[in-house]
Design a protein around this motif. Sequence first.
Motif, PDB file in Angstrom:
ATOM      1  N   GLY A   1       0.807  -1.210  -0.160  1.00 36.93           N
ATOM      2  CA  GLY A   1       0.057  -0.008   0.152  1.00 36.93           C
ATOM      3  C   GLY A   1       0.939   1.432  -0.016  1.00 36.93           C
ATOM      4  O   GLY A   1       0.250   2.497   0.146  1.00 36.93           O
ATOM      5  N   TRP A   2       2.059   1.186   0.178  1.00 37.21           N
ATOM      6  CA  TRP A   2       2.870   2.272   0.218  1.00 37.21           C
ATOM      7  C   TRP A   2       3.533   3.002  -1.151  1.00 37.21           C
ATOM      8  O   TRP A   2       4.009   2.000  -2.080  1.00 37.21           O
ATOM      9  CB  TRP A   2       4.318   1.734   0.834  1.00 37.21           C
ATOM     10  CG  TRP A   2       3.831   1.375   2.270  1.00 37.21           C
ATOM     11  CD1 TRP A   2       2.844   1.747   3.140  1.00 37.21           C
ATOM     12  CD2 TRP A   2       4.872   0.689   3.368  1.00 37.21           C
ATOM     13  NE1 TRP A   2       3.058   0.965   4.188  1.00 37.21           N
ATOM     14  CE2 TRP A   2       4.133   0.545   4.416  1.00 37.21           C
ATOM     15  CE3 TRP A   2       6.218   0.389   2.859  1.00 37.21           C
ATOM     16  CZ2 TRP A   2       4.935  -0.237   5.373  1.00 37.21           C
ATOM     17  CZ3 TRP A   2       6.715  -0.351   3.925  1.00 37.21           C
ATOM     18  CH2 TRP A   2       5.984  -0.576   5.203  1.00 37.21           C
ATOM     19  N   LYS A   3       3.191   4.187  -1.445  1.00 38.23           N
ATOM     20  CA  LYS A   3       3.721   4.697  -2.790  1.00 38.23           C
ATOM     21  C   LYS A   3       5.051   5.035  -2.313  1.00 38.23           C
ATOM     22  O   LYS A   3       5.940   5.188  -3.375  1.00 38.23           O
ATOM     23  CB  LYS A   3       2.841   5.849  -2.972  1.00 38.23           C
ATOM     24  CG  LYS A   3       3.282   6.590  -4.306  1.00 38.23           C
ATOM     25  CD  LYS A   3       2.006   7.654  -4.423  1.00 38.23           C
ATOM     26  CE  LYS A   3       2.475   8.516  -5.972  1.00 38.23           C
ATOM     27  NZ  LYS A   3       1.728   9.639  -6.020  1.00 38.23           N
ATOM     28  N   GLN A   4       5.334   5.665  -1.267  1.00 35.49           N
ATOM     29  CA  GLN A   4       6.679   6.278  -0.852  1.00 35.49           C
ATOM     30  C   GLN A   4       6.675   5.989   0.467  1.00 35.49           C
ATOM     31  O   GLN A   4       5.798   6.191   1.377  1.00 35.49           O
ATOM     32  CB  GLN A   4       6.984   7.682  -1.412  1.00 35.49           C
ATOM     33  CG  GLN A   4       8.266   8.157  -1.131  1.00 35.49           C
ATOM     34  CD  GLN A   4       8.452   9.561  -1.305  1.00 35.49           C
ATOM     35  OE1 GLN A   4       7.552  10.314  -1.433  1.00 35.49           O
ATOM     36  NE2 GLN A   4       9.575   9.840  -1.858  1.00 35.49           N
ATOM     37  N   VAL A   5       7.993   5.698   0.919  1.00 35.02           N
ATOM     38  CA  VAL A   5       8.422   5.517   2.496  1.00 35.02           C
ATOM     39  C   VAL A   5       9.582   6.546   2.594  1.00 35.02           C
ATOM     40  O   VAL A   5      10.695   6.191   1.950  1.00 35.02           O
ATOM     41  CB  VAL A   5       8.734   4.491   3.066  1.00 35.02           C
ATOM     42  CG1 VAL A   5       9.103   4.314   4.462  1.00 35.02           C
ATOM     43  CG2 VAL A   5       7.378   3.385   2.886  1.00 35.02           C
ATOM     44  N   ARG A   6       9.697   7.525   3.545  1.00 43.60           N
ATOM     45  CA  ARG A   6      10.803   8.298   3.898  1.00 43.60           C
ATOM     46  C   ARG A   6      11.241   8.057   5.119  1.00 43.60           C
ATOM     47  O   ARG A   6      10.181   7.986   6.174  1.00 43.60           O
ATOM     48  CB  ARG A   6      10.606   9.706   3.432  1.00 43.60           C
ATOM     49  CG  ARG A   6      10.286  10.084   1.926  1.00 43.60           C
ATOM     50  CD  ARG A   6      10.057  11.536   1.677  1.00 43.60           C
ATOM     51  NE  ARG A   6       8.850  11.964   2.424  1.00 43.60           N
ATOM     52  CZ  ARG A   6       8.662  13.237   2.714  1.00 43.60           C
ATOM     53  NH1 ARG A   6       9.536  14.103   2.619  1.00 43.60           N
ATOM     54  NH2 ARG A   6       7.334  13.454   3.150  1.00 43.60           N
ATOM     55  N   VAL A   7      12.505   7.808   5.465  1.00 49.01           N
ATOM     56  CA  VAL A   7      12.952   7.312   6.880  1.00 49.01           C
ATOM     57  C   VAL A   7      13.949   8.717   7.166  1.00 49.01           C
ATOM     58  O   VAL A   7      14.956   8.907   6.622  1.00 49.01           O
ATOM     59  CB  VAL A   7      13.419   6.024   7.178  1.00 49.01           C
ATOM     60  CG1 VAL A   7      14.127   5.653   8.421  1.00 49.01           C
ATOM     61  CG2 VAL A   7      12.456   5.101   6.525  1.00 49.01           C
ATOM     62  N   PHE A   8      13.835   9.127   8.508  1.00 49.35           N
ATOM     63  CA  PHE A   8      14.745  10.071   8.948  1.00 49.35           C
ATOM     64  C   PHE A   8      15.284   9.561  10.165  1.00 49.35           C
ATOM     65  O   PHE A   8      14.508   9.445  11.237  1.00 49.35           O
ATOM     66  CB  PHE A   8      14.095  11.391   9.190  1.00 49.35           C
ATOM     67  CG  PHE A   8      13.581  11.968   7.861  1.00 49.35           C
ATOM     68  CD1 PHE A   8      14.169  12.616   7.116  1.00 49.35           C
ATOM     69  CD2 PHE A   8      12.324  11.429   7.351  1.00 49.35           C
ATOM     70  CE1 PHE A   8      13.777  13.387   5.993  1.00 49.35           C
ATOM     71  CE2 PHE A   8      11.761  12.180   6.042  1.00 49.35           C
ATOM     72  CZ  PHE A   8      12.378  12.943   5.474  1.00 49.35           C
ATOM     73  N   ASP A   9      16.489   9.306  10.444  1.00 51.93           N
ATOM     74  CA  ASP A   9      17.114   8.749  11.732  1.00 51.93           C
ATOM     75  C   ASP A   9      18.064   9.695  12.244  1.00 51.93           C
ATOM     76  O   ASP A   9      18.814  10.248  11.282  1.00 51.93           O
ATOM     77  CB  ASP A   9      17.849   7.464  11.493  1.00 51.93           C
ATOM     78  CG  ASP A   9      16.614   6.234  11.155  1.00 51.93           C
ATOM     79  OD1 ASP A   9      15.770   6.133  11.561  1.00 51.93           O
ATOM     80  OD2 ASP A   9      17.445   5.154  10.475  1.00 51.93           O
ATOM     81  N   SER A  10      18.062  10.031  13.497  1.00 51.24           N
ATOM     82  CA  SER A  10      18.889  10.871  13.911  1.00 51.24           C
ATOM     83  C   SER A  10      19.343  10.827  15.603  1.00 51.24           C
ATOM     84  O   SER A  10      18.392  10.050  16.072  1.00 51.24           O
ATOM     85  CB  SER A  10      18.304  12.345  14.029  1.00 51.24           C
ATOM     86  OG  SER A  10      17.171  12.576  14.589  1.00 51.24           O
ATOM     87  N   TYR A  11      20.295  11.103  16.229  1.00 48.83           N
ATOM     88  CA  TYR A  11      20.606  10.977  17.438  1.00 48.83           C
ATOM     89  C   TYR A  11      19.998  12.014  18.127  1.00 48.83           C
ATOM     90  O   TYR A  11      20.097  13.419  17.636  1.00 48.83           O
ATOM     91  CB  TYR A  11      22.249  10.871  17.753  1.00 48.83           C
ATOM     92  CG  TYR A  11      22.718   9.738  17.292  1.00 48.83           C
ATOM     93  CD1 TYR A  11      22.109   8.473  17.976  1.00 48.83           C
ATOM     94  CD2 TYR A  11      23.604   9.517  16.408  1.00 48.83           C
ATOM     95  CE1 TYR A  11      22.845   7.240  17.461  1.00 48.83           C
ATOM     96  CE2 TYR A  11      24.098   8.363  15.694  1.00 48.83           C
ATOM     97  CZ  TYR A  11      23.648   7.054  16.454  1.00 48.83           C
ATOM     98  OH  TYR A  11      24.274   6.329  16.094  1.00 48.83           O
ATOM     99  N   VAL A  12      19.354  11.777  19.355  1.00 50.06           N
ATOM    100  CA  VAL A  12      18.634  13.137  20.258  1.00 50.06           C
ATOM    101  C   VAL A  12      18.999  12.773  21.555  1.00 50.06           C
ATOM    102  O   VAL A  12      19.523  11.847  21.916  1.00 50.06           O
ATOM    103  CB  VAL A  12      16.857  12.648  19.980  1.00 50.06           C
ATOM    104  CG1 VAL A  12      16.610  13.033  18.530  1.00 50.06           C
ATOM    105  CG2 VAL A  12      16.567  11.377  20.517  1.00 50.06           C
TER     106      VAL A  12
END
Length: 103
Positions: free
Chosen positions: A92-103
């Motif tokens: 069902g996904w047209k696009q997936v964007r992933v944002f990984d960061s240290y917090v």
Amino acid sequence: MADDNQLAHMVFFTLNDPAQAQGLVDGCMKYLTNHPGLAYFSAGARGEEFDRPVNDQEFHVALHAVFESKEAHDAYQTSPRHLEFVERFKGGWKQVRVFDSYV
């Protein structure tokens, strides 16, 4: 930096059918909560009322997960429940964007 900080894993899903947003949110809650090392979790549909020029409108569902460590995040990525989530919903996904960061 990775030794002392939590890892924030933010995922933004654009769906083939926006009407399926609640189903994906429900799937996130079923498969992606309560993993070892998960310090915070939320998932929800984009609010249509957030329409300022700076608001990204190119997603339907947002997932926010903060892990105690990179190692906890890495274990989550290969966990059976996470893999089942991907398998069940990826069609069902047209696009997936992933944002990984240290917090």
